[in-house]
Scaffold this motif. Structure first.
Motif, PDB file in Angstrom:
ATOM      1  N   VAL A 444      18.058  83.079  98.087  1.00  0.00           N
ATOM      2  CA  VAL A 444      18.498  84.361  98.652  1.00  0.00           C
ATOM      3  C   VAL A 444      17.361  85.372  98.632  1.00  0.00           C
ATOM      4  O   VAL A 444      17.059  86.021  99.646  1.00  0.00           O
ATOM      5  CB  VAL A 444      19.724  84.906  97.888  1.00  0.00           C
ATOM      6  N   GLU A 445      16.701  85.497  97.499  1.00  0.00           N
ATOM      7  CA  GLU A 445      15.606  86.462  97.395  1.00  0.00           C
ATOM      8  C   GLU A 445      14.443  86.063  98.305  1.00  0.00           C
ATOM      9  O   GLU A 445      13.864  86.911  98.995  1.00  0.00           O
ATOM     10  CB  GLU A 445      15.136  86.558  95.941  1.00  0.00           C
ATOM     11  N   ALA A 446      14.109  84.761  98.327  1.00  0.00           N
ATOM     12  CA  ALA A 446      13.034  84.302  99.202  1.00  0.00           C
ATOM     13  C   ALA A 446      13.403  84.518 100.663  1.00  0.00           C
ATOM     14  O   ALA A 446      12.563  84.935 101.478  1.00  0.00           O
ATOM     15  CB  ALA A 446      12.754  82.822  98.945  1.00  0.00           C
ATOM     16  N   GLY A 447      14.657  84.242 101.015  1.00  0.00           N
ATOM     17  CA  GLY A 447      15.100  84.414 102.391  1.00  0.00           C
ATOM     18  C   GLY A 447      14.911  85.832 102.881  1.00  0.00           C
ATOM     19  O   GLY A 447      14.424  86.070 103.997  1.00  0.00           O
ATOM     20  N   LYS A 448      15.286  86.791 102.056  1.00  0.00           N
ATOM     21  CA  LYS A 448      15.141  88.199 102.449  1.00  0.00           C
ATOM     22  C   LYS A 448      13.682  88.569 102.677  1.00  0.00           C
ATOM     23  O   LYS A 448      13.337  89.272 103.640  1.00  0.00           O
ATOM     24  CB  LYS A 448      15.764  89.089 101.382  1.00  0.00           C
ATOM     25  N   LYS A 449      12.803  88.074 101.816  1.00  0.00           N
ATOM     26  CA  LYS A 449      11.389  88.413 101.958  1.00  0.00           C
ATOM     27  C   LYS A 449      10.756  87.689 103.145  1.00  0.00           C
ATOM     28  O   LYS A 449       9.912  88.247 103.855  1.00  0.00           O
ATOM     29  CB  LYS A 449      10.651  88.096 100.661  1.00  0.00           C
ATOM     30  N   TYR A 450      11.143  86.421 103.370  1.00  0.00           N
ATOM     31  CA  TYR A 450      10.647  85.712 104.548  1.00  0.00           C
ATOM     32  C   TYR A 450      11.008  86.475 105.824  1.00  0.00           C
ATOM     33  O   TYR A 450      10.177  86.680 106.713  1.00  0.00           O
ATOM     34  CB  TYR A 450      11.250  84.302 104.617  1.00  0.00           C
ATOM     35  N   VAL A 451      12.259  86.873 105.917  1.00  0.00           N
ATOM     36  CA  VAL A 451      12.721  87.572 107.115  1.00  0.00           C
ATOM     37  C   VAL A 451      11.979  88.897 107.276  1.00  0.00           C
ATOM     38  O   VAL A 451      11.564  89.277 108.381  1.00  0.00           O
ATOM     39  CB  VAL A 451      14.250  87.787 107.049  1.00  0.00           C
ATOM     40  N   GLU A 452      11.776  89.615 106.181  1.00  0.00           N
ATOM     41  CA  GLU A 452      11.033  90.878 106.236  1.00  0.00           C
ATOM     42  C   GLU A 452       9.602  90.645 106.711  1.00  0.00           C
ATOM     43  O   GLU A 452       9.096  91.368 107.578  1.00  0.00           O
ATOM     44  CB  GLU A 452      11.030  91.517 104.847  1.00  0.00           C
ATOM     45  N   PHE A 453       8.955  89.601 106.162  1.00  0.00           N
ATOM     46  CA  PHE A 453       7.560  89.316 106.530  1.00  0.00           C
ATOM     47  C   PHE A 453       7.456  88.865 107.990  1.00  0.00           C
ATOM     48  O   PHE A 453       6.431  89.066 108.629  1.00  0.00           O
ATOM     49  CB  PHE A 453       7.007  88.217 105.621  1.00  0.00           C
ATOM     50  N   MET A 454       8.500  88.242 108.497  1.00  0.00           N
ATOM     51  CA  MET A 454       8.474  87.716 109.864  1.00  0.00           C
ATOM     52  C   MET A 454       8.865  88.757 110.903  1.00  0.00           C
ATOM     53  O   MET A 454       8.927  88.445 112.088  1.00  0.00           O
ATOM     54  CB  MET A 454       9.417  86.509 109.976  1.00  0.00           C
ATOM     55  N   PHE A 485      20.386  82.782 104.404  1.00  0.00           N
ATOM     56  CA  PHE A 485      20.484  83.134 102.985  1.00  0.00           C
ATOM     57  C   PHE A 485      20.209  84.616 102.763  1.00  0.00           C
ATOM     58  O   PHE A 485      20.715  85.211 101.808  1.00  0.00           O
ATOM     59  CB  PHE A 485      19.545  82.257 102.152  1.00  0.00           C
ATOM     60  N   ALA A 486      19.391  85.216 103.648  1.00  0.00           N
ATOM     61  CA  ALA A 486      19.173  86.661 103.549  1.00  0.00           C
ATOM     62  C   ALA A 486      20.415  87.433 103.964  1.00  0.00           C
ATOM     63  O   ALA A 486      20.729  88.483 103.405  1.00  0.00           O
ATOM     64  CB  ALA A 486      17.982  87.072 104.419  1.00  0.00           C
ATOM     65  N   ASP A 487      21.155  86.894 104.955  1.00  0.00           N
ATOM     66  CA  ASP A 487      22.365  87.557 105.454  1.00  0.00           C
ATOM     67  C   ASP A 487      23.338  86.496 105.947  1.00  0.00           C
ATOM     68  O   ASP A 487      23.312  86.116 107.122  1.00  0.00           O
ATOM     69  CB  ASP A 487      22.015  88.526 106.587  1.00  0.00           C
ATOM     70  N   PRO A 488      24.185  85.992 105.061  1.00  0.00           N
ATOM     71  CA  PRO A 488      25.114  84.920 105.456  1.00  0.00           C
ATOM     72  C   PRO A 488      26.125  85.349 106.518  1.00  0.00           C
ATOM     73  O   PRO A 488      26.797  84.488 107.099  1.00  0.00           O
ATOM     74  CB  PRO A 488      25.811  84.545 104.141  1.00  0.00           C
ATOM     75  N   ASN A 489      26.213  86.646 106.807  1.00  0.00           N
ATOM     76  CA  ASN A 489      27.137  87.109 107.843  1.00  0.00           C
ATOM     77  C   ASN A 489      26.495  87.184 109.223  1.00  0.00           C
ATOM     78  O   ASN A 489      27.143  87.588 110.185  1.00  0.00           O
ATOM     79  CB  ASN A 489      27.686  88.489 107.462  1.00  0.00           C
ATOM     80  N   ASN A 490      25.226  86.775 109.311  1.00  0.00           N
ATOM     81  CA  ASN A 490      24.532  86.793 110.598  1.00  0.00           C
ATOM     82  C   ASN A 490      25.018  85.602 111.427  1.00  0.00           C
ATOM     83  O   ASN A 490      24.570  84.472 111.248  1.00  0.00           O
ATOM     84  CB  ASN A 490      23.018  86.732 110.386  1.00  0.00           C
ATOM     85  N   TRP A 653      35.167  73.248  96.008  1.00  0.00           N
ATOM     86  CA  TRP A 653      34.746  73.557  97.379  1.00  0.00           C
ATOM     87  C   TRP A 653      33.767  74.735  97.408  1.00  0.00           C
ATOM     88  O   TRP A 653      33.967  75.719  98.102  1.00  0.00           O
ATOM     89  CB  TRP A 653      35.962  73.829  98.269  1.00  0.00           C
ATOM     90  N   PHE A 654      32.662  74.600  96.661  1.00  0.00           N
ATOM     91  CA  PHE A 654      31.632  75.632  96.694  1.00  0.00           C
ATOM     92  C   PHE A 654      30.806  75.521  97.972  1.00  0.00           C
ATOM     93  O   PHE A 654      30.767  74.471  98.628  1.00  0.00           O
ATOM     94  CB  PHE A 654      30.724  75.551  95.458  1.00  0.00           C
ATOM     95  N   ASN A 655      30.132  76.607  98.353  1.00  0.00           N
ATOM     96  CA  ASN A 655      29.294  76.617  99.554  1.00  0.00           C
ATOM     97  C   ASN A 655      28.068  75.737  99.346  1.00  0.00           C
ATOM     98  O   ASN A 655      27.517  75.666  98.244  1.00  0.00           O
ATOM     99  CB  ASN A 655      28.831  78.036  99.881  1.00  0.00           C
ATOM    100  N   ILE A 656      27.611  75.116 100.412  1.00  0.00           N
ATOM    101  CA  ILE A 656      26.403  74.298 100.359  1.00  0.00           C
ATOM    102  C   ILE A 656      25.302  74.872 101.251  1.00  0.00           C
ATOM    103  O   ILE A 656      24.152  75.001 100.831  1.00  0.00           O
ATOM    104  CB  ILE A 656      26.705  72.839 100.740  1.00  0.00           C
ATOM    105  N   VAL A 657      25.643  75.251 102.477  1.00  0.00           N
ATOM    106  CA  VAL A 657      24.621  75.709 103.426  1.00  0.00           C
ATOM    107  C   VAL A 657      24.514  77.230 103.495  1.00  0.00           C
ATOM    108  O   VAL A 657      23.747  77.773 104.282  1.00  0.00           O
ATOM    109  CB  VAL A 657      24.882  75.150 104.840  1.00  0.00           C
ATOM    110  N   THR A 658      25.298  77.930 102.695  1.00  0.00           N
ATOM    111  CA  THR A 658      25.218  79.384 102.600  1.00  0.00           C
ATOM    112  C   THR A 658      25.249  79.760 101.126  1.00  0.00           C
ATOM    113  O   THR A 658      25.649  78.949 100.285  1.00  0.00           O
ATOM    114  CB  THR A 658      26.384  80.071 103.334  1.00  0.00           C
ATOM    115  N   PRO A 659      24.821  80.992 100.783  1.00  0.00           N
ATOM    116  CA  PRO A 659      24.812  81.388  99.379  1.00  0.00           C
ATOM    117  C   PRO A 659      26.212  81.337  98.757  1.00  0.00           C
ATOM    118  O   PRO A 659      27.205  81.533  99.435  1.00  0.00           O
ATOM    119  CB  PRO A 659      24.288  82.821  99.414  1.00  0.00           C
TER     120      PRO A 659
END
Length: 659
Positions: A444-454, A485-490, A653-659
């Protein structure tokens, strides 16, 4: 916490139910095969020897009777097995554009169902579950090998055999190894009463019970959840969904049972006469399973290869999650088979797929599979010793044509990619040596920073869509997961990642890869759907747990943050088995010590093991057990409740492809 619920909650809260009904979206959001997918599948079609149809001849050989057409349901009306669900896969038909043509070929082969004769006196039930059930006729009755996943499917299989071969007593059951599809249906074959009375013996390799119970309990919740992806339980059976698992079609979802072995095989070369036939065993621990064995039946000139030799590259690491399997010993066990029996065997059968007949073909398959696992081991290490990392090795790894073009070596269940990565981790662990990867940010934290950097989510998706249009699905999935992972609602990100995973699934030759990709796409589009899955933490599995395993599992469930600095000492005294345990909670750890008691316990719990089993299975309450005299609590009973309050329950039934 109320007293009557304390012990009820000791074990298995949150374990998957096998009674859940499938849930599929009303609107089909799935896409067709993209041009890049069609091109990739067409290229594979041209590169492999599809003109060789010998496997189809062998898969048909010995056919006696079809499986019953009726759907198998449980007492609650839950679906256990539908023998017609893969009827859309027809022999001789060209693969749809949405299915890898090699996987389609394998699915055609494993879809050949029914009762088959292997050789005189040896029969198999195929495609009534993930695995085969083998029935060997002896002097006085039959020996049943690996009675499927579920009691219900195994019972139907035995009825089919008896209908065609006559009713015979079951003199023995053999478990080839410790995976659930090779013992779970045993109560559909034989009663525990007959086993206890000595009418039926149950044989298994040394270490079977420990391996069978531990694998399905300690990490059972997460393994079973991931298995719902691996076997495509969340997918509809069709050309855009589940077409099988490469090893078999899929798992049944019935009652998992277990009768402990009466006799253990402990050493290679051991000979045992079972119902008049001479079995010579070969031990294969830590190959395809922690406890596994093969054998040769002298009078039949037949090798039983268990699951170490089959018509697919197997897993040295299972995508559902399991301890890594060692390809080097695996290869050496197969070499032992060649040495011990290669000069005399006339047929070889396994617990998946179809047999191999004729001494020459038996040896060809043995040596090909032997060299396959040895090649994976040796060449992974060669490249690692040259400084290549796990993913680099997997990307550049290639089998020689002499192994790669053999149908039985294709990656329908395992894959070269994930087996090579597992071998790297087996020897060198998860770290690739580059300090930049030593302590990476979590998703989640990496996802947010990747998206910001991109440049933000819109920029990432714009470029990812261009990559998708060029057929770069691996990259699209890899980069867009950061947006999710940065925004699972996207919604746009979820849909684009789903589209990429879907195309990767359509291209995958491995059944589990296809099922993982398509299950991930479905979850991204629709959220988590609760469907029927096998419940490996069954009553028989619970009863088979040693007390060490039981108390160790409590330690796995302990939430150390909740426990904090709490200190609790409890004595358990089992009045029927005469076992004693001391439980100590301190430092956020729950230790258990057998054959000892605390001098100053907070409470002493006296009970029978049978009462513990019944409480765990919710057959009786603690209060009822106390009334019956099976449980007594002396001291501060609130301390038991306090301990229970620190135990986590595992949501399946925990999430696998989302946070």
């Amino acid at each position: 916490m109320k007293l009557k619920t304390m012990l009820t909650q000791l074990v298995f809260a949150g374990v998957a139910s096998s009674l859940l009904a499938p849930a599929f979206a009303a609107n089909d959001l799935r896409k067709d095969a993209a041009p890049a997918t069609k091109a990739a599948n067409d290229a594979l079609l041209k590169s492999l020897p599809f003109s060789d149809t010998s496997d189809f001849k062998n898969a048909h050989k010995g056919f006696i009777a079809a499986l019953p057409a009726d759907v198998i349901k449980g007492e609650a009306g839950n679906l256990i097995w539908d023998p017609n669900k893969y009827g859309f896969i027809k022999e001789g038909e060209k693969a749809p554009a949405t299915v890898n043509p090699s996987l389609w070929r394998q699915s055609q082969l494993i879809g050949m169902s029914g009762l088959f004769q292997v050789t005189d006196g040896i029969y198999q039930i195929r495609n009534l579950d993930l695995s085969n059930m083998t029935i060997i006729e002896g002097k006085e009755g039959v020996t049943v090998v690996d009675p499927l996943v579920s009691e219900e499917t195994a019972r139907i299989g035995m009825e089919l055999y008896f209908k065609n071969r006559g009713k015979k007593p079951v003199k023995a059951v053999i478990y080839t190894h410790s995976h659930v599809d090779h013992y779970g249906g045993v109560r559909g074959v034989v009663s525990e009463a007959d086993v206890k009375a000595g009418k039926t013996k149950v044989y298994a390799p040394e270490g079977f019970m420990e391996a069978a119970v531990a694998e399905n309990i300690m990490a059972g919740n997460v393994m079973s959840r991931r298995a719902s992806y691996m076997y495509g339980n969340v997918l509809p059976p069709d050309a855009k969904g589940q077409v099988g698992a490469g090893l078999g079609t899929t798992t049944s979802a019935g009652t998992v049972t277990l009768i402990p072995p009466t006799d253990y095989i402990t050493k290679t070369g051991e000979k045992v006469v079972i119902d008049g036939l001479t079995y010579e065993f070969l031990m294969a621990p830590h190959s395809e399973a922690p406890a596994e064995m093969m054998w040769y039946i002298q009078e039949k000139k037949a090798i039983a290869a268990a699951e170490d030799v089959s018509h697919t590259l197997h897993n040295t690491y299972s995508l559902r999650g399991a301890k890594i399997r060692e390809p080097l010993p695996w290869s050496k066990y197969i070499n032992q088979m060649v040495t011990m029996w290669g000069d005399k065997a006339e047929v070889m059968f396994g617990q998946h797929h179809w047999p191999t007949w004729g001494n020459k073909d038996v040896n060809t398959l043995l040596k090909s599979q032997r060299d396959l696992y040895r090649y994976i081991n040796d060449q992974t290490l060669r490249l690692a010793n040259q400084g290549y990392t796990r993913d680099e090795i997997a990307e550049k790894f290639k089998l020689p044509d002499s192994l790669d073009k053999v149908w039985a070596n294709r990656g329908y269940y395992g894959s070269i990619s994930h087996n090579v990565k597992a071998t790297y981790v087996l020897y060198l662990g998860w770290f690739d040596g580059n300090p930049a990867t030593l302590n990476e940010l979590p998703p989640v934290e990496a996802g947010k920073k990747y998206v910001e950097f991109m440049g933000g989510a819109d920029a990432v998706l714009k470029n990812a869509k261009k990559a998708y249009d060029k057929g770069e699905y691996r990259w699209v999935a890899q980069v867009v997961k950061h947006v999710v992972f940065a925004d699972p609602n996207n919604k746009a990100a979820r849909n684009l990642e789903a589209d990429a995973l879907e195309q990767l699934g359509y291209q995958a030759e491995s059944g589990p890869w296809r099922n993982f990709y398509l299950s991930g796409a479905k979850e991204l589009r629709e959220g988590v759907n609760k469907v029927a899955t096998p419940n490996t933490a069954s009553p028989d599995t619970i009863k088979a747990m040693t007390l060490d395993m039981f108390f160790d599992y409590l330690g796995v469930r302990l939430n150390s943050e909740k426990a904090g600095n709490a200190r609790i000492a409890l004595n358990f005294n089992f009045t029927d088995t005469k076992e004693k345990y001391e439980l100590e909670l301190e430092n956020g750890v729950l230790n258990n010590t057998a054959n000892t008691q605390s001098d100053k316990p907070d409470a002493t719990i006296q009970l029978t093991r049978d009462a513990l089993n019944k409480i765990m299975l919710k057959e009786i309450t603690l209060e009822q057990a106390i009334t019956a005299g099976d449980v007594k609590i002396d001291g501060n009973g609130k301390k038991l409740g306090e301990l229970m309050s620190y135990l986590d329950s595992f949501e399946f039934w925990f999430n696998i492809v989302t946070p």
